[in-house]
Structures are given as structure tokens and as C-alpha cells.
Enzyme design. Structure first.
Site, PDB file in Angstrom:
ATOM      1  N   LYS A  34      -6.275  -9.558   2.483  1.00 30.60           N
ATOM      2  CA  LYS A  34      -5.189 -10.263   1.783  1.00 30.60           C
ATOM      3  C   LYS A  34      -5.142 -11.723   2.238  1.00 30.60           C
ATOM      4  CE  LYS A  34      -2.063  -6.284   1.702  1.00 30.60           C
ATOM      5  NZ  LYS A  34      -0.782  -5.798   2.200  1.00 30.60           N
ATOM      6  N   GLU A  81      -4.536   5.518   4.107  1.00 28.76           N
ATOM      7  CA  GLU A  81      -3.865   4.334   4.654  1.00 28.76           C
ATOM      8  C   GLU A  81      -3.106   4.693   5.940  1.00 28.76           C
ATOM      9  OE1 GLU A  81      -1.156   2.089   2.035  1.00 28.76           O
ATOM     10  OE2 GLU A  81      -2.640   0.496   2.003  1.00 28.76           O
ATOM     11  N   HIS A  97     -18.464  20.419 -12.381  1.00 26.38           N
ATOM     12  CA  HIS A  97     -19.645  19.898 -13.085  1.00 26.38           C
ATOM     13  C   HIS A  97     -19.923  18.471 -12.673  1.00 26.38           C
ATOM     14  CE1 HIS A  97     -19.909  23.355 -15.945  1.00 26.38           C
ATOM     15  NE2 HIS A  97     -18.652  23.483 -15.505  1.00 26.38           N
TER      16      HIS A  97
HETATM   17  O1  PA5 Z   1       1.795   2.366   1.482  1.00 26.13           O
HETATM   18  C1  PA5 Z   1       1.934   1.176   1.618  1.00 26.13           C
HETATM   19  O2  PA5 Z   1       2.708   0.683   2.466  1.00 26.13           O
HETATM   20  C2  PA5 Z   1       1.216   0.204   0.720  1.00 26.13           C
HETATM   21  O3  PA5 Z   1       0.258   0.839  -0.054  1.00 26.13           O
HETATM   22  C3  PA5 Z   1       2.219  -0.498  -0.191  1.00 26.13           C
HETATM   23  O4  PA5 Z   1       2.865   0.434  -0.986  1.00 26.13           O
HETATM   24  C4  PA5 Z   1       1.527  -1.543  -1.070  1.00 26.13           C
HETATM   25  O5  PA5 Z   1       0.806  -2.426  -0.274  1.00 26.13           O
HETATM   26  C5  PA5 Z   1       2.540  -2.308  -1.883  1.00 26.13           C
HETATM   27  O6  PA5 Z   1       3.488  -2.875  -1.036  1.00 26.13           O
HETATM   28  P1  PA5 Z   1       4.869  -3.358  -1.585  1.00 26.13           P
HETATM   29  O7  PA5 Z   1       5.625  -2.183  -2.040  1.00 26.13           O
HETATM   30  O8  PA5 Z   1       5.513  -4.048  -0.427  1.00 26.13           O
HETATM   31  O9  PA5 Z   1       4.594  -4.303  -2.712  1.00 26.13           O
END
Ligand code: PA5
Length: 445
Positions: free
Chosen positions: A413, A280, A301
Site C-alpha cells: 500500500k 490475513e 472436474h
Molecule cells: O480484514 C481486514 O482488516 C482487511 O481486509 C480490511 O477489511 C480491508 O483492508 C478494508 O479495510 P477498511 O474496512 O478499513 O477499508
């Protein structure tokens, strides 16, 4: 025993001859680090929230510990750190005879699982921890709505005592709920994005509930961060920048995958935590290396054949512990054909197989960075997490992308919201209609 990075096989194959990071590049990282630290945008590294957290967390943990079950609602960075810590340091629920606290992490919107969990859990003996930095993530919020009803149907107004919220200090729907309803809450500090937040209340509340040494995690993290948080010019010699330079070299030389091969079996779920952190943060603008978490010895494996003899597009972070625990000892009565195991500890298998696989990968010219942990306690885990978080940030800076946003995931989203009938998505609604009415080429089986 210290933890160590072992570099002798890291610059192999197409990385041979790659020069070290230029002094001008590490100076630039040092200057940017100093600037971001002074602006307060790297709280994962400087941990300005630590003192307050150490005061705020114990009473909330004590409250949570009155219950046998914690149901954690959260996704992505709001769940993966907690799961990694649970699997590493409180793995009882994965084995027979568990009698301690139970942590259930609901990081999906699976209707069957959620129904099963709510049917099986006793609201009276369950505390729900709803974690969302933004306070508006639909997966988490949808579960919050369902669980709130489930709790209040069983407990009436007392449901509020069974709900803890971890969210932004001021903004977002969850913060509003906490304020309006008087729910117990902890803060996710400003600029502490989900995947960098495991060592805040986000990961440490569930850890504390499970009896994990959360102070040790903070201590280990601080030990790695402090030299560069206090003096950013020291970054040139910091192992996190060395990892970033190597990762950038992999990217430059067309390696597209980065294996995270974990030979500390209980630390396997750190692979999933790392995969999210890396993917990410760094999958941007057509760049990045795809993280591939793997578990030693299990995946010898499974996917290891591909690692060894598939496309030459992989680098590898290979994680081991300096001293593998012995476990049970093989009897002297083993059959002759297995005589070489007689009297040896079970742990010698793990040690030998890690060595064998590491050497095989190296012989197949996979650039391999060996990370050897001198210990595997919470403090050690905190150190490793901080090292990898800092390395991720610096890799992003070297790649000239922003490692703390995730703009591409927004489209899916928005389309999902349009699909659910939310207002304010005219373009997505039109795209959806076009997509749904387009001719499909189905092949039934
Ligand atoms: O790393 C990130 O920013 C995302 O993976 C968030 O953790 C995830 O989208 C969840 O977001 P939030 O904590 O605002 O619910």
C-alpha cells in the site's frame, strides 16, 4: 437437526498419533480469552454492539429498500461477508428472471467495470453504501469520490440521501464526511477488524437490503459464541478450539494448505470469505496454512486431481448439509444405460458425489474434518461464521502470532501511494525509483 463436526478422519496420515491439546494449553487459551473479553478486544465474539445495531439497522434498511440497486463500495473484510451472504441467501441475480433488489459489490478498482456500472445504473434508483472501518482505504475512497460526483451530477444536493456510510464511530475521513455532510451512517465497533465484521452493519446492512434474515445470522452466531463468551473456561470443550488444535497440528506436521471444500453449492462464496479470514489472520512470520477454497461438485472436474494426488501437504475442511434438497426428479423413461437414476431426485447426485469425494480424499490420507450443517438457513450460516472466526483466533494464539493484524500488506500500500505521488513516503519513493531503473529481463510473446 444439530450441526456437527465429524473427526474420525481428521487425524490421518502425518497427524496419526498427535496427542490432544494439553490441558495447560487450553487453560492458557481460556485465561487469555477471559482477559481479552474483559478488555473488550473480541467484539466479534461478545457482540456488545448487538442491541444497538438491532435498533439502528432497521430504519437504515428501510431507507435503502426504497431503491432497486445498492452499490457497495468496500474491499476485503468490508465486502467478502456481504458477497457470501448475497450468494447464499439472495442468489437471484445469478439466475434468469431476476426482479428483486440488486446488490453490486465494487471491491476492485477495475476502470472498465466501474465505468460500465456507472453508465448502466440509474442514480435515482441507486443507494450507495460505502463501507470502510478505517475510513481511509484508497480503493474504497477513490470509488467514493467518483460516485459522489456521479450522484451529485444527476441529483444535485439530494445526492446525500443516496449515500450511506459504514465506518468507525469517530476516526477516519469517511466519518468526517458523514458528520460534515449529514450522511446516514452506521458504526463499525472498536476492535472489530474487517474480516471479523461480517456480522455487524458491515455485512448486515447489505444483507437486510436483500431481505436476508439478518437477525437470524446474529442469533446463530450468538448461539455458538455465548458459552465461551459467558464462561471462557468452557473453551476447552468448544468446537472452535478443537478446530484450532487440529489446524495447529497440521501446521506443525508440515501441511501447508487447508482446503475449504464446500458441498453446499449456494455457500460457495463463504470459501472466499473464509480464505481471507484465515490467510490475513494467520499468514505471519513464515507460518500458516494457505486456504484453498473449492466448490463441490464443480471442482471435482478441476483442482480435485491435485487435492487427491498432488503433494501430501493438504488438510481439508469438508462442508456438507445433512439433508440435500431434492430438486427435480428423474423421469422413469430414462434410457436403460441410466436406469439407476430413474425416479431419483436430482439432489441425490450432490449427496452421492460429496460422499464419493470425501471418501476418496480420506483414502488418499488427506486429514479431513467433516463439517455437517443441520440446516442451511441464515441462523446456520451465522453459527458457521462464528465457529470459524473463533477457530481462526484460537489458531493464531496457539501459533503465537497476532491473528487480528495484517502488517505485511502495508508495504504494498505504501509503495502504491508513493507511485501515485503521495507525500510522506521518501523510502518507498527511493525504492520505487531503484526498482524502475533496474535492468529487466523481459521475454515478449
Ligand atoms: O480484514 C481486514 O482488516 C482487511 O481486509 C480490511 O477489511 C480491508 O483492508 C478494508 O479495510 P477498511 O474496512 O478499513 O477499508
Amino acid at each position: 437437526m444439530p450441526h456437527a463436526l465429524e473427526w474420525s478422519c481428521a487425524y490421518a496420515h502425518r497427524l496419526q498419533g498427535v496427542p490432544p491439546l494439553a490441558a495447560s494449553a487450553s487453560d492458557a487459551i481460556g485465561r487469555r480469552l477471559a482477559s481479552e473479553i474483559s478488555q473488550g478486544t473480541l467484539p466479534f465474539l461478545t457482540m456488545p454492539y448487538r442491541q444497538r445495531l438491532e435498533a439502528d439497522l432497521p430504519p437504515v434498511i428501510a431507507h435503502a429498500k426504497k431503491f432497486r440497486h445498492m452499490l457497495l463500495l468496500g474491499i476485503g473484510g468490508s465486502a467478502l461477508g456481504a458477497r457470501a451472504l448475497q450468494k447464499a441467501f439472495a442468489p437471484g441475480m445469478d439466475g434468469p428472471g431476476h426482479s428483486g433488489p440488486c446488490l453490486w459489490i465494487a471491491d476492485n478498482v477495475c476502470p472498465e467495470t466501474f465505468t460500465d456500472w456507472l453508465a448502466a445504473l440509474d442514480p435515482k434508483d441507486t443507494v450507495v453504501t460505502c463501507i470502510s472501518k478505517s475510513g481511509g482505504t484508497i480503493e474504497t475512497l477513490s470509488q467514493y469520490f467518483l460516485v459522489r460526483e456521479w450522484l451529485s451530477a444527476a441529483l444535485g444536493d439530494a445526492w446525500r440521501d443516496h449515500m450511506i456510510v459504514v465506518t468507525d464511530a469517530k476516526a477516519g475521513y469517511l466519518r468526517e464526511q458523514a458528520t460534515q455532510l449529514g450522511l446516514q451512517s452506521l458504526e463499525v465497533p472498536d476492535h472489530l477488524g474487517g474480516r471479523y465484521s461480517a456480522l455487524s452493519a458491515v455485512g448486515l446492512l447489505p444483507a437486510g437490503f436483500l431481505g436476508i434474515d439478518w437477525q437470524g445470522l446474529l442469533k446463530g452466531a450468538a448461539r455458538v459464541a455465548e458459552p465461551i463468551a459467558k464462561d471462557p473456561t468452557k473453551v476447552a470443550d468448544h468446537p472452535s478450539l478443537a478446530i484450532a488444535a487440529w489446524a495447529k497440528a497440521l501446521e506443525d506436521k508440515d501441511y501447508s494448505q487447508l482446503i475449504f471444500f464446500c458441498y453446499i453449492p449456494r455457500w460457495t462464496a463463504f470459501g472466499l470469505w473464509f480464505a481471507q479470514l484465515w490467510a490475513e489472520s494467520l499468514g505471519k512470520e513464515g507460518k500458516g496454512t494457505m486456504p484453498v477454497p473449492a466448490t463441490g461438485v464443480t471442482d471435482q472436474h478441476s483442482v480435485n486431481q491435485m487435492f487427491l494426488d498432488g503433494p501430501r501437504n493438504k488438510g481439508c475442511i469438508f462442508l456438507t448439509q445433512a439433508k440435500v434438497p431434492d430438486g427435480p426428479t428423474f423421469s422413469q423413461d430414462l434410457p436403460d444405460v441410466w436406469s439407476w437414476l430413474r425416479g431419483k431426485p436430482f439432489g441425490s447426485l450432490l449427496e452421492a458425489e460429496a460422499m464419493g469425494t470425501r471418501m476418496a480424499l480420506v483414502q488418499q490420507a488427506v486429514p479431513l474434518l467433516h463439517v455437517e450443517m443441520g440446516a442451511t438457513d441464515a441462523e446456520a450460516a451465522g453459527s458457521m461464521m462464528m465457529l470459524l472466526e473463533a477457530a481462526t483466533i484460537f489458531t493464531g494464539w496457539l501459533m503465537d502470532i497476532n491473528p487480528v493484524d495484517q502488517p505485511a500488506v502495508e508495504l504494498g500500500k505504501r509503495l502504491a501511494n508513493a507511485r501515485l505521488g503521495a507525500s510522506g513516503y521518501p523510502k518507498e519513493s527511493a525504492d520505487l525509483a531503484a526498482y524502475l531503473s533496474a535492468t529487466k529481463r523481459r521475454q515478449d510473446f
